[in-house]
Design a protein around this motif. Structure first.
Motif, short mmCIF file in Angstrom:
data_model
loop_
_atom_site.label_atom_id
_atom_site.label_comp_id
_atom_site.label_asym_id
_atom_site.label_seq_id
_atom_site.Cartn_x
_atom_site.Cartn_y
_atom_site.Cartn_z
N LEU A 58 -4.89 -5.90 -20.94
CA LEU A 58 -3.41 -5.10 -19.70
C LEU A 58 -3.57 -3.71 -18.73
O LEU A 58 -4.40 -2.92 -19.69
CB LEU A 58 -2.19 -5.52 -20.11
CG LEU A 58 -1.66 -4.84 -21.17
CD1 LEU A 58 -0.07 -4.01 -19.99
CD2 LEU A 58 -1.41 -5.47 -22.03
N VAL A 59 -3.41 -3.98 -17.60
CA VAL A 59 -2.98 -1.82 -16.66
C VAL A 59 -1.65 -1.69 -17.20
O VAL A 59 -0.48 -2.77 -16.94
CB VAL A 59 -4.02 -2.64 -15.44
CG1 VAL A 59 -3.06 -1.38 -14.64
CG2 VAL A 59 -4.94 -2.56 -15.86
N ALA A 60 -0.96 -0.67 -17.57
CA ALA A 60 0.23 -0.40 -18.00
C ALA A 60 0.38 0.48 -16.54
O ALA A 60 -0.77 1.91 -16.44
CB ALA A 60 0.47 0.01 -19.31
N SER A 108 -1.15 -4.00 -11.69
CA SER A 108 -0.37 -3.91 -13.36
C SER A 108 0.47 -5.79 -13.11
O SER A 108 1.37 -5.18 -12.62
CB SER A 108 0.48 -3.00 -13.64
OG SER A 108 1.02 -3.17 -15.10
N ASN A 109 0.22 -6.60 -14.30
CA ASN A 109 0.10 -7.37 -13.53
C ASN A 109 1.15 -8.61 -12.40
O ASN A 109 2.69 -8.80 -12.21
CB ASN A 109 1.85 -7.18 -14.94
CG ASN A 109 2.48 -8.71 -15.16
OD1 ASN A 109 1.66 -9.98 -14.77
ND2 ASN A 109 3.55 -9.55 -15.52
N GLY A 110 0.07 -7.61 -11.69
CA GLY A 110 0.47 -8.38 -10.55
C GLY A 110 0.44 -7.53 -9.39
O GLY A 110 1.68 -7.07 -8.30
N GLU A 111 1.66 -6.03 -9.81
CA GLU A 111 2.16 -5.56 -9.31
C GLU A 111 1.14 -4.03 -8.89
O GLU A 111 0.66 -3.36 -9.72
CB GLU A 111 3.32 -4.66 -10.26
CG GLU A 111 4.02 -3.50 -9.02
CD GLU A 111 4.78 -2.49 -10.16
OE1 GLU A 111 5.64 -1.23 -9.49
OE2 GLU A 111 3.94 -1.80 -11.39
N GLU A 112 0.91 -3.83 -7.15
CA GLU A 112 0.64 -2.31 -6.45
C GLU A 112 0.42 -1.57 -7.13
O GLU A 112 1.76 -1.14 -6.33
CB GLU A 112 -0.76 -3.18 -5.66
CG GLU A 112 -1.69 -4.08 -5.67
CD GLU A 112 -2.35 -4.53 -4.03
OE1 GLU A 112 -2.05 -3.84 -3.55
OE2 GLU A 112 -2.93 -5.53 -4.02
N TYR A 143 -9.74 -12.25 -4.85
CA TYR A 143 -10.81 -12.25 -7.37
C TYR A 143 -10.20 -12.64 -7.81
O TYR A 143 -10.40 -13.53 -8.68
CB TYR A 143 -11.23 -11.17 -6.73
CG TYR A 143 -12.66 -10.56 -6.33
CD1 TYR A 143 -14.14 -11.42 -6.13
CD2 TYR A 143 -11.77 -10.52 -4.78
CE1 TYR A 143 -14.81 -11.29 -5.51
CE2 TYR A 143 -13.21 -10.19 -3.93
CZ TYR A 143 -14.72 -10.48 -3.80
OH TYR A 143 -15.55 -9.84 -3.47
N ASN A 144 -8.55 -13.34 -7.72
CA ASN A 144 -7.60 -13.77 -8.58
C ASN A 144 -7.74 -13.12 -9.71
O ASN A 144 -7.17 -12.97 -10.20
CB ASN A 144 -8.03 -15.20 -9.17
CG ASN A 144 -7.59 -16.49 -8.80
OD1 ASN A 144 -6.48 -16.75 -7.64
ND2 ASN A 144 -8.00 -17.45 -8.78
N LEU A 145 -7.43 -11.54 -9.15
CA LEU A 145 -7.19 -9.81 -10.01
C LEU A 145 -5.78 -10.34 -10.82
O LEU A 145 -4.63 -10.40 -9.93
CB LEU A 145 -7.92 -9.19 -9.82
CG LEU A 145 -8.51 -9.04 -9.43
CD1 LEU A 145 -9.39 -7.61 -8.69
CD2 LEU A 145 -9.59 -9.44 -10.24
N ARG A 146 -5.27 -9.67 -11.70
CA ARG A 146 -4.14 -9.75 -11.93
C ARG A 146 -4.25 -8.75 -12.65
O ARG A 146 -2.69 -8.50 -12.46
CB ARG A 146 -3.86 -10.38 -14.10
CG ARG A 146 -5.30 -11.20 -14.62
CD ARG A 146 -4.68 -10.97 -16.21
NE ARG A 146 -5.36 -10.91 -17.35
CZ ARG A 146 -5.61 -9.74 -17.66
NH1 ARG A 146 -4.62 -8.81 -17.78
NH2 ARG A 146 -6.46 -9.94 -18.75
N ASP A 147 -4.76 -7.87 -13.55
CA ASP A 147 -4.84 -6.44 -13.74
C ASP A 147 -5.91 -6.23 -13.16
O ASP A 147 -6.99 -6.81 -12.56
CB ASP A 147 -4.91 -6.43 -15.16
CG ASP A 147 -3.02 -7.16 -15.42
OD1 ASP A 147 -2.43 -5.62 -15.70
OD2 ASP A 147 -2.74 -8.17 -15.55
#
Length: 258
Positions: A58-60, A108-112, A143-147
């Motif tokens: 994941l990205v934080a 990060s978890n949908g937060e840009e 592209y349906n990106l989550r992180d």
């Protein structure tokens, strides 16, 4: 090695085996599905990490956006992560930047979090199926990106190496993110700017190493004195910054503990 086991369990994960290319496996954490392999040549020394389960990657973001980044070991602690690397670049006047002002965009978890036009940088993103997508793209939803994180250049796309030699990027410490066909995530962190220990690596050399290990898509994150690899509460590499903690980072790519 600069990893000292604290506990019986941790010393079991330390390894003196070599992999199929004769490179030393310094960590073989079967429980967490993580292998850390020493990669070295005459001019560089670094670490290649293989992570079995991409759904745990994941990205934080720092919680002080615009003000201050966070240290890699704090990211690990705050997110209950077993492993982490640096990601986006940040504004760094005179090398004194505090990591608060991100360069490019991050998800990060949908937060840009964005400080640029998305298409100015390469996106390195994981989609909802945990596939790594690398490329210039405007619309992350498509592209349906989550992180996702951003930097450049692309090293490998659909199994094909896209850079040769230094490609104008010089010889520096580097952090690269890739994925194999089977979904395994691969992180390469190479030290540099330290004569007698490690000068750095070109993007071309980094691409060749990853390709050899079966990586099909890969791109570079921020490098230089930000390049850092932390595992199990310790920094594994030797970042080229005087700070023993590594630098303050706007975001990080983490692997959640099982």
């Amino acid at each position: 090695s600069n990893i000292k086991p604290d506990t019986e369990a941790e010393s079991e994960n330390l390894s003196d085996d070599v992999d199929e290319f004769g490179n030393k496996i310094i960590v073989n954490d079967i429980e967490q599905g993580i292998k850390i392999i020493e990669i070295k040549d005459i001019t560089y020394k670094g670490y290649l990490t293989i992570v079995k389960d991409p759904s745990r990657v994941l990205v934080a973001h720092t919680d002080e956006k615009g003000v201050k980044g966070k240290l890699i070991l704090d990211y690990l602690e705050d997110y209950d992560a077993i492993l982490g690397i640096n990601a986006n670049g940040f504004l760094d006047p005179d090398g004194q930047g505090m990591g608060g002002e991100i360069i490019g965009c991050s998800l990060s978890n949908g937060e840009e979090w964005c400080n640029a036009d998305k298409k100015d940088y390469v996106t390195i993103g994981l989609d909802m199926n945990d596939r790594l997508v690398v490329g210039y793209m405007d619309d992350w939803k498509k592209y349906n990106l989550r992180d996702a994180v951003q930097f450049k250049p692309i090293l490998i796309s659909e199994g094909e190496i896209k850079v040769e030699g230094s490609a104008g990027w010089g010889l520096h410490p580097r952090t690269v993110v890739g994925q194999k066909e089977n979904g395994d995530m691969v992180f390469l962190v190479v030290d540099g700017r330290q004569p007698g220990y490690s000068l750095g690596i070109t993007v071309g050399e980094a691409a060749k190493i990853l390709h050899k290990y079966g990586v099909v898509n890969a791109a570079a994150c921020d490098g230089g004195s930000s390049s850092v690899l932390a595992y199990n509460g310790k920094i594994i590499n030797k970042p080229s910054t005087p700070m023993s903690t590594g630098r303050y980072l706007p975001n990080a790519i983490l692997v959640k503990r099982k």
